[in-house]
Write a protein that holds these residues in place. Structure first.
Motif, PDB file in Angstrom:
ATOM      1  N   VAL A  15       0.370  -0.869   0.020  1.00 58.95           N
ATOM      2  CA  VAL A  15       0.138   0.245  -0.090  1.00 58.95           C
ATOM      3  C   VAL A  15       0.974   1.351  -0.035  1.00 58.95           C
ATOM      4  N   LEU A  16       2.092   1.589   0.882  1.00 60.01           N
ATOM      5  CA  LEU A  16       2.633   2.533   0.911  1.00 60.01           C
ATOM      6  C   LEU A  16       4.404   2.176   0.577  1.00 60.01           C
ATOM      7  N   MET A 176      -0.833   8.564  -7.817  1.00 61.26           N
ATOM      8  CA  MET A 176      -0.804   7.081  -6.107  1.00 61.26           C
ATOM      9  C   MET A 176       0.235   7.608  -4.687  1.00 61.26           C
ATOM     10  N   THR A 177       1.180   7.184  -5.417  1.00 65.72           N
ATOM     11  CA  THR A 177       1.700   6.554  -4.171  1.00 65.72           C
ATOM     12  C   THR A 177       2.347   7.711  -3.196  1.00 65.72           C
ATOM     13  N   ASN A 179       0.273  10.939  -2.967  1.00 68.62           N
ATOM     14  CA  ASN A 179      -0.424  11.324  -2.287  1.00 68.62           C
ATOM     15  C   ASN A 179      -0.985  10.271  -0.825  1.00 68.62           C
ATOM     16  N   ARG A 180      -1.179   9.314  -1.552  1.00 70.36           N
ATOM     17  CA  ARG A 180      -1.198   7.850  -0.539  1.00 70.36           C
ATOM     18  C   ARG A 180      -0.112   8.521   0.746  1.00 70.36           C
ATOM     19  N   GLU A 183      -1.222  11.748   2.460  1.00 67.56           N
ATOM     20  CA  GLU A 183      -2.142  11.716   3.032  1.00 67.56           C
ATOM     21  C   GLU A 183      -1.993  11.021   4.412  1.00 67.56           C
ATOM     22  N   GLU A 184      -1.300   9.968   4.620  1.00 65.06           N
ATOM     23  CA  GLU A 184      -1.018   9.492   5.977  1.00 65.06           C
ATOM     24  C   GLU A 184       0.189  10.673   6.933  1.00 65.06           C
ATOM     25  N   ARG A 213      -0.631   1.564   7.292  1.00 69.77           N
ATOM     26  CA  ARG A 213      -0.815   2.754   6.342  1.00 69.77           C
ATOM     27  C   ARG A 213       0.588   3.326   6.982  1.00 69.77           C
ATOM     28  N   GLN A 214      -0.195   3.986   8.232  1.00 72.16           N
ATOM     29  CA  GLN A 214       1.179   5.039   9.206  1.00 72.16           C
ATOM     30  C   GLN A 214       2.365   4.337   9.574  1.00 72.16           C
TER      31      GLN A 214
END
Length: 540
Positions: A15-16, A176-177, A179-180, A183-184, A213-214
């Motif tokens: 995901v990250l 995508m990478t 921005n994600r 966001e985290e 994710r965090q």
């Protein structure tokens, strides 16, 4: 394409992304690009040592044009080193000096209109070319009858599509990478309740309610904080998100075309008088950084020390957040030449060209007026002898065959501060025939808009190091020609008896600098002064 800094790309993993950050994890000495290897154990260009030779000598200020995305003319470390048009009365709405440009006090902006509106985002050149060729060749088959000229265009179009498709895939993944990840990080910052500049490793360790994710984002952040701060890491991620968002939304978007803002006849390459006097524009980060490397006011107790101490910066805004247009580049060169610039720095480049002839003619014009052009080699870790980075020093005909070479041109690759296998910046382009010299281009601290400062990487930083050296020479040796300055700079480089890593088709390989450049070395101000003295002595 204007690149605010070298975007440090991540590899997608789950995901990250996993970490794939910087080539050099440690920190160079302050002012490192001006330091001397023998004295400071740092691969700078010995600027401070050169000034010891110049003590007591008189100099004549030299105008250096910065063709870029804009310069903050109010910056505390630049406002005393700016070119101002002596014959123009500020803000009176008149062309007082009759040069065709109204109120051009600090230079000119070819990316705006008379109403004061400016272009910020633009396409990549490959996007613009595909928009032109797709209606003609989008449905053509290999068996479709074509003339020889059409066949060449069709083959070129097919290569463009392959390149463009890969850039779109890269852009979407990057968007995508980043921005994600941003966001985290935004969620982490909000939960901790501190400003990014105040967040410590301890704060991250004590954040117990992190999602999966965090937790991944925290691991990446802590690794980067081994040699930096959370704020620096967060700013890099924001830059990355902006870069890839811009790629997808503007640079690679065939439906986006902002040229109508300017109001020129774009197809008329001979048209010269358009734009406005707003030399800062909407995004002056890159150009302000470049200007500081050349001319940041030396020894004033604030900010940074630029290379040259007798220089006036002329700002010509020509590079958007996207690829510069050939018509604008040619006009910018001519404007700089006509208004007294003796050196032009061009920290931009692109892989495709629309109207090379008009740029070639402008380069020849600069050569006829004894103006030196300094150009960044590019940041794709590629061989410029094979993969073009426009504009180039080579003049070509309609079949792209080389028919001449500009003698007033220096192409610059980038190096780091340590004398080891990583001396060549991992992103730097190179070329045995096409790249002339190398200069510092990693973690270069320089001026940013609103009187701020920041480290950036790129051949965009290496080019103004050389432009600054050229200005140093032309100010203290005003009788030197542009060609003589180039010869002195190439002849006086620091040769390195050390193989460096370059990226090849089959992975990294080790080579000497003289295998990947014309001069085989890194520019050296002290040796250049010595060489200039020798040249003038021989002339007597």
């Amino acid at each position: 394409m204007l690149k605010t800094n070298k975007i440090l790309c991540y590899l997608a993993l789950g995901v990250l992304p996993s970490l794939g950050f910087s080539q050099n994890k440690d920190t160079p000495p302050a002012n490192w690009y001006n330091l001397d290897f023998q004295k400071d154990a740092t691969m700078g260009i010995s600027t401070e040592k050169a000034y010891e030779l110049l003590k007591g000598r008189k100099a004549t200020p030299v105008i250096v044009a910065v063709l870029d995305g804009g310069v903050d003319v109010q910056h505390e470390d630049l406002k005393d080193v700016l070119w101002t048009n002596p014959k123009e009365i500020p803000n009176n709405g008149k062309d007082d000096d009759g040069n065709g440009y109204i109120d051009d006090i600090y230079g000119w902006n070819f990316l705006g209109n008379a109403k004061g509106e400016n272009v910020n985002q633009d396409n990549l050149e490959v996007t613009r070319l595909i928009r032109i060729y797709e209606p003609k060749y989008g449905s053509v088959l290999p068996t479709t009858p074509l003339t020889e000229a059409e066949r060449r265009e069709f083959v070129a179009y097919q290569k463009m599509i392959t390149f463009y498709t890969s850039k779109v895939d890269e852009g979407n993944m990057g968007k995508m990478t980043y921005n994600r990840l941003k966001e985290e990080l935004d969620g982490i910052i909000k939960a901790i309740g501190k400003e990014p500049k105040d967040i410590t490793v301890a704060d991250l360790d004590q954040f117990n309610d992190a999602t999966a994710r965090q937790k991944s984002a925290i691991r990446i952040a802590k690794k980067e904080m081994d040699t930096g701060t959370f704020l620096k890491f967060y700013e890099d991620i924001k830059d990355g998100a902006t870069h890839f968002n811009d790629q997808v939304d503007y640079n690679l978007n065939q439906k986006f075309d902002p040229r109508n803002i300017i109001g020129d006849n774009y197809e008329d390459a001979s048209e010269r008088y358009y734009g406005n006097p707003d030399v800062k524009g909407p995004d002056a980060g890159h150009g302000t950084h470049v200007a500081g490397i050349i001319a940041g006011k030396r020894n004033n107790g604030i900010g940074i020390n630029g290379i040259a101490d007798q220089v006036k910066i002329m700002s010509v805004r020509v590079v958007p957040n996207g690829d510069e247009r050939d018509k604008d580049v040619a006009n910018a060169i001519r404007y700089a030449v006509d208004n007294g610039a003796k050196i032009i720095n061009m920290s931009f480049g692109k892989g495709y060209v629309y109207n090379k002839k008009t740029v070639d003619e402008a380069i020849k014009y600069a050569e006829s007026k004894d103006v030196l052009l300094v150009h960044a080699a590019g940041n794709d870790a590629s061989n410029n002898d094979i993969v073009k980075n426009y504009p180039t020093k080579y003049f070509t005909d309609s079949l792209d065959a080389v028919v001449g070479e500009a003698k007033n041109w220096i192409t610059v690759g980038a190096t780091a501060w340590k004398l080891d296998g990583d001396l060549l910046a991992e992103f730097s382009n190179y070329g045995y025939r096409s790249v002339d010299v190398f200069a510092p281009g990693v973690k270069i601290n320089s001026t940013m808009p609103e009187s701020k400062y920041k480290e950036q990487d790129g051949t965009s930083m290496a080019s103004p190091v050389v432009a600054g050296l050229a200005a140093l020479l032309r100010s203290y040796y005003p009788n030197l020609t542009a060609v003589e300055v180039k010869q002195i700079i190439l002849k006086s480089v620091t040769k390195v008896d050390q193989k460096v890593k370059v990226k090849g088709e089959n992975g990294n390989k080790k080579v000497y600098l003289d295998e990947i450049s014309v001069s085989g070395g890194i520019v050296n101000a002290y040796k250049a002064i010595t060489e200039a003295d020798k040249l003038l002595s021989n002339k007597k």
